[in-house]
Design an enzyme around this catalytic site. Sequence first.
Site, mmCIF file in Angstrom:
data_model
loop_
_atom_site.group_PDB
_atom_site.id
_atom_site.type_symbol
_atom_site.label_atom_id
_atom_site.label_comp_id
_atom_site.label_asym_id
_atom_site.label_seq_id
_atom_site.Cartn_x
_atom_site.Cartn_y
_atom_site.Cartn_z
ATOM 1 N N ARG A 111 0.888 -1.179 0.000
ATOM 2 C CA ARG A 111 0.000 0.000 0.000
ATOM 3 C C ARG A 111 0.913 1.213 0.000
ATOM 4 N NH1 ARG A 111 -5.401 1.299 3.465
ATOM 5 N NH2 ARG A 111 -6.180 0.043 1.755
ATOM 6 N N GLN A 141 -10.078 -3.785 -3.751
ATOM 7 C CA GLN A 141 -11.390 -3.373 -3.255
ATOM 8 C C GLN A 141 -12.457 -3.537 -4.338
ATOM 9 O OE1 GLN A 141 -12.295 -1.877 -0.026
ATOM 10 N NE2 GLN A 141 -14.270 -2.475 -0.877
ATOM 11 N N ARG A 296 -13.724 -8.631 1.092
ATOM 12 C CA ARG A 296 -12.296 -8.378 0.870
ATOM 13 C C ARG A 296 -11.511 -9.680 1.055
ATOM 14 N NH1 ARG A 296 -10.245 -3.251 1.265
ATOM 15 N NH2 ARG A 296 -8.369 -4.289 0.499
#
Length: 311
Positions: A111, A141, A296
């Site tokens: 990330r 996502q 998720r």
Amino acid sequence: MSRPVRHFLDLWKLDAADLRAMLEDAKARKAARAGWPQGRPDADAPARERTLAMIFEKNSTRTRFSFDAAMRQLGGDVIISNAVDMQLGRGEPIEDTARVLSRMVDAVMIRANVHEEVERFAHWAAVPVINGLSDKGHPCQIMADLLTFEEHRGPVAGRTFAWVGDGNNMCSSFIQAAAKLGFRLNIATPAIFHPDMMDLARAAELQGQVTTTDDPREAVRGADCVITDTWVSMGDTDHDERIEALEPYQVDGRLMAEAHKDAVFLHCLPAHRGEEVTDDVIDGPQSLVWDEAENRIHAQKSILAWCFGAI
Ligand code: CP
Ligand code: NVA
């Protein structure tokens, strides 16, 4: 001949058939373990003896916990670190970090603040790299979002989605998904927070059905799915300007009433109730946000299985 490394960086780089295969795998895996404790591995455990490293330059709840849970359910293991605690945080080049971690783990989820860092990491890595959110996209996502819609409303192809609010990273990934998987996407944003022009141009090249407007009602009219996201993403510094410009884009009961009567509401979370969405919508009967959060895990298990060559 060795097979190319399978990275999951943005949806443009992926075949629609692969995306479809991941979604179907996620549905099957989820159904096969219904009622099981969260920690029990799937019967085939396709990540057995594999380790995923996770690097976070930004905060996370869902991505962090769902990837960890996903790897356990696939029979594998994880190593997690915030970038600030690594030598990355003291300036070690991302190229070197990618080469070192490639000798230690079987895949890396990152990330990152800047998407180009994810691309550079992947370029130098010898193992699959997954984009766990950057300023340009949040493809994991979107896979969970598509899975959630299809569980409740059937195939996305031919349906109409409405994106309302900031033309941000999530919006970019939705543009990519619409062009790849054949659903219509109506986007309503204020002009200053418009969607990424490159994504729009690329969608148009692929004959994607993506429209833009500054009128939320026009975008939502007749939609099967209404989506929004925070008005201030991680890394945004213009908080006050955003709140002021985006205020007319709040998803409330009146706006939802413009959508199809069976429309569902999605939000990747974290949500800011009273800003981009009202309580009655996010906590109301059309909201699928808790299924979306759970998904998720299921979507990412299939992304990981694909990266490991098990799909
Ligand atoms: N939706 C999402 O990615 O949440 P986190 O920032 O908590 O990971
Ligand atoms: N657009 C948001 C998504 C958070 C999951 C952000 O980038 O902060």
